[in-house]
Motif scaffolding. Structure first.
Motif, short mmCIF file in Angstrom:
data_model
loop_
_atom_site.label_atom_id
_atom_site.label_comp_id
_atom_site.label_asym_id
_atom_site.label_seq_id
_atom_site.Cartn_x
_atom_site.Cartn_y
_atom_site.Cartn_z
N ALA A 62 1.57 12.65 -2.60
CA ALA A 62 1.52 11.46 -3.39
C ALA A 62 1.49 11.87 -4.88
N ASP A 63 1.77 11.23 -5.85
CA ASP A 63 1.66 11.31 -7.07
C ASP A 63 1.32 10.09 -8.00
N VAL A 64 0.89 10.47 -9.38
CA VAL A 64 0.63 9.62 -10.20
C VAL A 64 1.15 10.25 -11.55
N ILE A 65 1.72 9.48 -12.53
CA ILE A 65 2.18 10.12 -13.85
C ILE A 65 1.35 9.33 -14.90
N VAL A 139 9.52 6.20 -2.81
CA VAL A 139 10.03 5.63 -4.04
C VAL A 139 8.82 4.89 -4.53
N VAL A 140 8.26 4.84 -5.63
CA VAL A 140 6.97 4.24 -6.20
C VAL A 140 7.44 3.46 -7.23
N THR A 141 6.94 2.46 -7.79
CA THR A 141 7.17 1.70 -9.21
C THR A 141 6.03 1.76 -10.14
N PRO A 158 6.29 -5.45 -16.70
CA PRO A 158 5.67 -6.25 -15.62
C PRO A 158 6.49 -5.95 -14.17
N HIS A 159 5.53 -6.22 -13.36
CA HIS A 159 6.01 -6.07 -11.95
C HIS A 159 7.22 -6.36 -11.65
N GLU A 160 7.60 -7.53 -11.69
CA GLU A 160 9.12 -7.83 -11.54
C GLU A 160 10.28 -6.92 -11.91
N GLN A 231 8.31 4.28 1.39
CA GLN A 231 8.28 3.14 0.52
C GLN A 231 6.83 2.46 0.72
N ALA A 232 5.96 1.92 -0.05
CA ALA A 232 4.74 1.68 0.21
C ALA A 232 4.33 0.43 -0.44
N GLY A 233 5.11 -0.56 -1.02
CA GLY A 233 5.01 -1.63 -1.82
C GLY A 233 4.71 -2.82 -0.74
N MET A 234 3.51 -3.55 -1.05
CA MET A 234 3.03 -4.57 -0.30
C MET A 234 3.07 -5.87 -0.84
N SER A 235 3.64 -6.04 -2.05
CA SER A 235 3.75 -7.49 -2.50
C SER A 235 4.93 -8.11 -1.92
N GLU A 236 5.21 -9.16 -2.36
CA GLU A 236 6.31 -9.92 -1.92
C GLU A 236 7.52 -9.21 -2.07
N VAL A 251 1.86 0.89 5.94
CA VAL A 251 1.39 -0.32 5.89
C VAL A 251 -0.25 -0.18 5.95
N VAL A 252 -0.72 -0.92 5.14
CA VAL A 252 -2.21 -0.87 4.85
C VAL A 252 -2.87 -2.18 5.32
N GLY A 253 -4.03 -2.13 5.64
CA GLY A 253 -4.82 -3.30 6.12
C GLY A 253 -5.26 -2.93 7.59
N PHE A 394 1.25 7.68 11.34
CA PHE A 394 0.00 7.87 10.71
C PHE A 394 0.15 8.78 9.48
N ASN A 395 -0.22 8.40 8.27
CA ASN A 395 -0.37 9.28 7.27
C ASN A 395 -2.01 9.83 7.64
N LEU A 396 -2.27 11.28 7.69
CA LEU A 396 -3.42 11.76 7.64
C LEU A 396 -3.96 12.03 6.68
C1 LIG Z 1 0.17 5.26 1.69
C2 LIG Z 1 0.36 4.68 0.21
C3 LIG Z 1 0.75 5.60 -0.71
C4 LIG Z 1 1.08 5.43 -1.99
N1 LIG Z 1 1.40 6.48 -2.83
C5 LIG Z 1 1.61 6.22 -3.95
C6 LIG Z 1 1.98 7.29 -4.94
O1 LIG Z 1 1.75 8.38 -4.58
N2 LIG Z 1 2.03 6.96 -6.20
C7 LIG Z 1 2.19 5.60 -6.59
O2 LIG Z 1 2.24 5.50 -7.91
N3 LIG Z 1 1.87 4.70 -5.76
C8 LIG Z 1 1.42 4.83 -4.70
N4 LIG Z 1 1.53 3.91 -4.04
C9 LIG Z 1 1.37 2.44 -4.32
C10 LIG Z 1 2.50 1.84 -3.70
O3 LIG Z 1 3.62 2.60 -4.05
C11 LIG Z 1 2.83 0.56 -4.61
O4 LIG Z 1 2.89 0.97 -6.16
C12 LIG Z 1 1.84 -0.41 -4.78
O5 LIG Z 1 1.44 -0.60 -3.45
C13 LIG Z 1 2.00 -1.65 -5.57
O6 LIG Z 1 3.25 -2.21 -5.14
P1 LIG Z 1 3.43 -3.80 -5.03
O7 LIG Z 1 2.86 -4.34 -5.84
O8 LIG Z 1 4.59 -3.90 -4.36
O9 LIG Z 1 2.25 -3.78 -3.44
C14 LIG Z 1 0.94 4.16 -2.33
C15 LIG Z 1 0.70 3.01 -1.67
C16 LIG Z 1 0.32 3.29 -0.29
C17 LIG Z 1 -0.13 2.24 0.52
#
Ligand SMILES: Cc1cc2nc3c(=O)[nH]c(=O)nc-3n(C[C@H](O)[C@H](O)[C@H](O)COP(=O)(O)O)c2cc1C
Length: 452
Positions: A62-65, A139-141, A158-160, A231-236, A251-253, A394-396
């Motif tokens: 994972a990563d954040v900036i 790929v994250v946003t 903004p999100h969009e 990819q991990a985005g869960m929004s619409e 998939v979270v939840g 699964f991610n462990l």
């Molecule tokens: C398993 C998992 C790993 C994620 N890893 C990262 C990450 O490393 N860096 C990051 O900026 N966001 C990470 N996210 C966040 C998502 O990429 C995404 O930005 C967040 O769910 C918001 O997107 P959404 O508005 O479409 O739901 C992660 C989410 C999940 C569920």
């Protein structure tokens, strides 16, 4: 390209981050974890070898900036608790870990706000070459405002807008990686003094809303060309994006909401001409295993002592974009009221395990939310149950590292292997070959439209 999908098996990723404390905040203070050694290579090499010994699919970084800097109005708690800061670049670990392994894949996170896509495409190709096709890109946003401020966006776009940028970012990446060089461009013919046939390389001349990129791509095609896409985005918008582009989706939840999300993602993918076998759905779990259930529960009780409520609140505040600094950890649950982030707090309250008395207990239960505690057989049974109800893997998440992964690889993996649920040896070839049975993105993927 018509590919035959390999038989379904459970995918397993060791989930970590190039920092001290990733998810289970507070554990770094223990003596049996190597988290504070993250600045040196050796613990990463050890982890890679543990993961490969267990035939895991990838190490996923994972990563954040940016900082989590909104808890109690600032980042002090994040610094004190090493809560995802300091954090180093995940990508730079990969060649070193690849050099001590043969088959293990490496997934790393990079935000579309971060590097220019031309520069990033070259990094992707370089990594894919150096690892012989063992790379995936998450790929994250981005969601932290400080990330936007660090990169000249004046706060978080903004999100969009972030997803629109992501769409174009991927288009540039596809044009460079899939469309700029022909497969037979590199001829490496010393007798004719021709290394690359010039007429088999072309510019991309991308002129878009966010990016202008002439090309050609500077790297020759690698085994996968485009790395496996996570990819991990869960929004619409995030789900639509994932359904179009992603190959592994997180998939979270709860398990019930997980099933609904899986169905939704498959429907969306179908709409874009992709099938369920083109997409792997990955859940999260933090296994705490023992030889017996009693042993595992004792371990868990000990770990609970180390969880940091304060760092947990700082983490959640950053994720929610709302300062939870006024939550008193000693406050009894029944007296808690909030006007803010009610949905989140209500979900948390509804899912509170029996015996949760205070807000502090509640935050700890959230920190430990993915804990799956039991004997090696019990944990294997539960993972198999979740696998049979639709999740592909699964991610462990670690509680201590590499201890959590060692326990899992030595205790749970052999049981799952015996049952034929996970792989006992690696398939030879690229990461995409191992997961999907082919090296390159298939012809029904949007990247295929940019091929020459
Ligand atoms: C398993 C998992 C790993 C994620 N890893 C990262 C990450 O490393 N860096 C990051 O900026 N966001 C990470 N996210 C966040 C998502 O990429 C995404 O930005 C967040 O769910 C918001 O997107 P959404 O508005 O479409 O739901 C992660 C989410 C999940 C569920």
């Amino acid at each position: 390209m018509t590919a035959v999908s390999p038989p379904r098996r459970m995918i397993l990723n060791a989930f970590t981050m190039n920092c001290v404390s990733h998810i289970q905040q507070g554990m770094w203070t223990r003596g049996d974890t190597r988290q504070t050694e993250f600045n040196s290579l050796e613990p990463w090499l050890e982890l890679a070898q543990v993961a490969e010994r267990g035939c895991l699919d990838t190490i996923f970084l994972a990563d954040v900036i940016g900082l989590y800097d909104n808890y109690k109005g600032g980042a002090d708690t994040s610094f004190r608790e090493a809560m995802q800061v300091p954090v180093n670049d995940p990508m730079l670990l990969i060649p070193a870990m690849a050099s001590v392994t043969k088959h293990l894949g490496f997934a790393f996170t990079s935000s579309v706000l971060q590097a220019h896509p031309f520069t990033f495409a070259r990094q992707l190709s370089t990594l894919d070459h150096l690892t012989t096709g063992r790379v995936a890109w998450n790929v994250v946003t981005s969601y932290l405002p400080n990330a936007g401020n660090n990169l000249g966006f004046d706060g978080l776009p903004p999100h969009e807008e972030r997803y629109s940028r992501a769409e174009e970012y991927l288009e540039v990446i596809y044009k460079l990686l899939e469309g700029s060089w022909a497969d037979d461009a590199v001829v490496n013919d010393p007798e004719r003094r021709v290394y690359v046939e010039p007429d088999r390389v072309r510019e991309i001349n991308h002129h878009g809303h966010y990016f202008d990129v002439a090309g050609p791509h500077l790297s020759a095609p690698s085994l996968q060309r485009t790395p496996v896409l996570f990819q991990a985005g869960m929004s619409e918008r995030g789900r639509t994006f994932a359904a179009q582009h992603a190959e592994c989706i997180f998939v979270v939840g709860s398990s019930r909401s997980g099933e609904a999300i899986a169905k939704d993602l498959h429907q969306r993918a179908h709409f874009y001409g992709r099938s369920a076998t083109d997409i792997k759905l990955i859940g999260g779990v933090a296994p705490i295993v023992g030889g017996t259930e009693t042993e595992a529960l004792a371990k868990r009780a000990e770990y609970e002592e180390n969880l940091s409520v304060e760092a947990g609140l700082a983490h959640i505040s950053g994720n929610l974009g709302a300062d939870l600094g006024d939550i008193d950890p000693d406050q009894p649950l029944e007296t808690f009221q909030t006007e803010r982030v009610q949905g989140f707090i209500k979900n948390l309250l509804d899912s509170a395990p029996p015996g949760t008395r205070t807000m502090g207990d509640l935050i700890k239960s959230n920190l430990a939310g993915a804990w799956l505690t039991g004997s090696v057989e019990q944990v294997a049974d539960e993972l198999e149950r979740r696998f049979n109800s639709g999740l592909d893997g699964f991610n462990l998440t670690y509680t201590v590292t590499p201890g959590t992964f060692v326990d899992f690889v030595e205790g749970v993996v052999p049981i799952l292997q015996e049952r034929g649920v996970v792989q006992s040896e690696y398939v030879v070839g690229s990461l995409r070959e191992k997961l999907f049975g082919h090296d390159r993105l298939p012809s029904n993927h949007p990247a295929a439209a940019f091929r020459s």
